[in-house]
Motif scaffolding. Structure first.
Motif, PDB file in Angstrom:
ATOM      1  N   THR A  22       0.822  -1.212   0.000  1.00  0.00           N
ATOM      2  CA  THR A  22       0.000   0.000   0.000  1.00  0.00           C
ATOM      3  C   THR A  22       0.859   1.266   0.000  1.00  0.00           C
ATOM      4  O   THR A  22       0.323   2.377  -0.054  1.00  0.00           O
ATOM      5  N   ASP A  23       2.172   1.124   0.048  1.00  0.00           N
ATOM      6  CA  ASP A  23       3.106   2.252   0.076  1.00  0.00           C
ATOM      7  C   ASP A  23       3.631   2.489  -1.340  1.00  0.00           C
ATOM      8  O   ASP A  23       4.484   1.740  -1.827  1.00  0.00           O
ATOM      9  N   ALA A  24       3.137   3.532  -1.992  1.00  0.00           N
ATOM     10  CA  ALA A  24       3.461   3.765  -3.402  1.00  0.00           C
ATOM     11  C   ALA A  24       4.960   3.977  -3.613  1.00  0.00           C
ATOM     12  O   ALA A  24       5.553   3.408  -4.547  1.00  0.00           O
ATOM     13  N   ALA A  25       5.590   4.783  -2.760  1.00  0.00           N
ATOM     14  CA  ALA A  25       7.017   5.056  -2.936  1.00  0.00           C
ATOM     15  C   ALA A  25       7.850   3.791  -2.773  1.00  0.00           C
ATOM     16  O   ALA A  25       8.790   3.538  -3.547  1.00  0.00           O
ATOM     17  N   ALA A  26       7.502   2.980  -1.764  1.00  0.00           N
ATOM     18  CA  ALA A  26       8.237   1.737  -1.536  1.00  0.00           C
ATOM     19  C   ALA A  26       8.076   0.784  -2.711  1.00  0.00           C
ATOM     20  O   ALA A  26       9.036   0.103  -3.118  1.00  0.00           O
ATOM     21  N   MET A  27       6.880   0.732  -3.278  1.00  0.00           N
ATOM     22  CA  MET A  27       6.650  -0.182  -4.392  1.00  0.00           C
ATOM     23  C   MET A  27       7.361   0.278  -5.656  1.00  0.00           C
ATOM     24  O   MET A  27       7.899  -0.539  -6.413  1.00  0.00           O
ATOM     25  N   ILE A  28       7.373   1.575  -5.920  1.00  0.00           N
ATOM     26  CA  ILE A  28       8.093   2.076  -7.097  1.00  0.00           C
ATOM     27  C   ILE A  28       9.570   1.742  -6.987  1.00  0.00           C
ATOM     28  O   ILE A  28      10.204   1.294  -7.950  1.00  0.00           O
ATOM     29  N   GLU A  29      10.136   1.921  -5.792  1.00  0.00           N
ATOM     30  CA  GLU A  29      11.544   1.590  -5.594  1.00  0.00           C
ATOM     31  C   GLU A  29      11.782   0.092  -5.759  1.00  0.00           C
ATOM     32  O   GLU A  29      12.761  -0.336  -6.394  1.00  0.00           O
ATOM     33  N   ALA A  30      10.888  -0.739  -5.214  1.00  0.00           N
ATOM     34  CA  ALA A  30      11.056  -2.190  -5.306  1.00  0.00           C
ATOM     35  C   ALA A  30      10.954  -2.693  -6.738  1.00  0.00           C
ATOM     36  O   ALA A  30      11.561  -3.711  -7.088  1.00  0.00           O
TER      37      ALA A  30
END
Length: 256
Positions: free
Chosen positions: A48-56
């Motif tokens: 649910t964390d957009a920034a974390a998912m983009i980085e991953a």
């Protein structure tokens, strides 16, 4: 070797699938907490964390999205984690240029379908719970992502993925650990699949779900739940609906 992000890698299905996918790709594993049972490149974060998912998603060739609430829960939690999380994963994959996403759907997206005849993989939704509704919405988001942006999206309607069938109803829906690995590998390697829905089940003698759609992707299951049938006592788990008796009662709906 293709680079693959697996969300929910420490969950029940993740622990089954991840070890069997290592020959098929270089894996990055994401979950709220890492599992010491599985070695690899771990990323701690929420879908649910957009920034974390983009980085991953950076540098990945595919995403296998297994993370989510794996059963009935409150409407708000299911919408936040299962639906909102799937949207976040799809948006992040697109932003990072990931060309393929494989989404974990469920038999419960069609749980009220009669179990007496073979169900095509793309049979119309008949959810049996709020959880099933969240998986219908997961599939719809995947369809939209493909139609609007061209991402290859495969939705896997997982039946019952355990080391062995949990009850007699599951004899018709079992996805063995070995076949789970074969199925997700086929989803990773199939050429230009577009948008697809496939059943996540093994080659069960009592199977209720079509294997044709998975076979077109290159999935050829080899396991059969029938070897467990003789050791199972008769019980009342067998249901007239695909979702099973525990998920197709009015009492469950009232509880939520």
């Amino acid at each position: 070797m293709r680079r693959v992000l697996v969300t929910g890698a420490a969950g029940r299905v993740g622990r089954i699938v991840v070890p069997r996918l290592r020959p098929a790709g270089d894996l990055r594993l994401l979950d709220l907490t890492r599992s010491d049972e599985i070695a690899g490149e771990w990323v701690t974060g929420s879908v649910t964390d957009a920034a974390a998912m983009i980085e991953a998603c950076q540098g990945m060739d595919a995403v296998i999205h297994l993370a989510g609430i794996a059963g009935e829960d409150t409407w708000d939690r299911l919408m936040t984690v299962n639906v909102g999380g799937t949207r976040t994963v799809l948006d992040a994959a697109r932003a990072a240029g990931v060309p393929r996403v494989i989404l974990a759907s469920s038999v419960h997206a069609a749980g009220f379908r009669p179990a007496g005849r073979e169900a095509p993989a793309d049979c119309p939704p008949r959810p049996d719970t709020f959880y099933g509704v969240s998986k219908v919405m997961t599939e719809a988001l995947g369809s939209l992502c493909h139609s609007r942006f061209g991402t290859d999206v495969i939705c896997v309607r997982i039946g019952s993925c355990f080391a062995r069938p949990v009850d007699r109803h599951a004899l018709g829906l079992w996805l063995s650990p070995g076949d789970a690995g074969r199925l997700f590998e086929a989803c990773l390697t199939a050429g230009s699949p577009g948008f697809r829905i496939v059943w996540g089940v093994s080659a069960n003698t009592r199977g209720r779900c079509s294997l044709r759609e998975g076979e077109r992707l290159g999935y050829h299951p080899v396991d059969d739940s029938e070897r467990f049938a003789a050791s199972m006592p008769p019980d009342t788990s067998v249901s007239a609906h695909l979702g099973g008796r525990a998920f197709t009662t009015t009492e469950l709906g009232r509880a939520r």
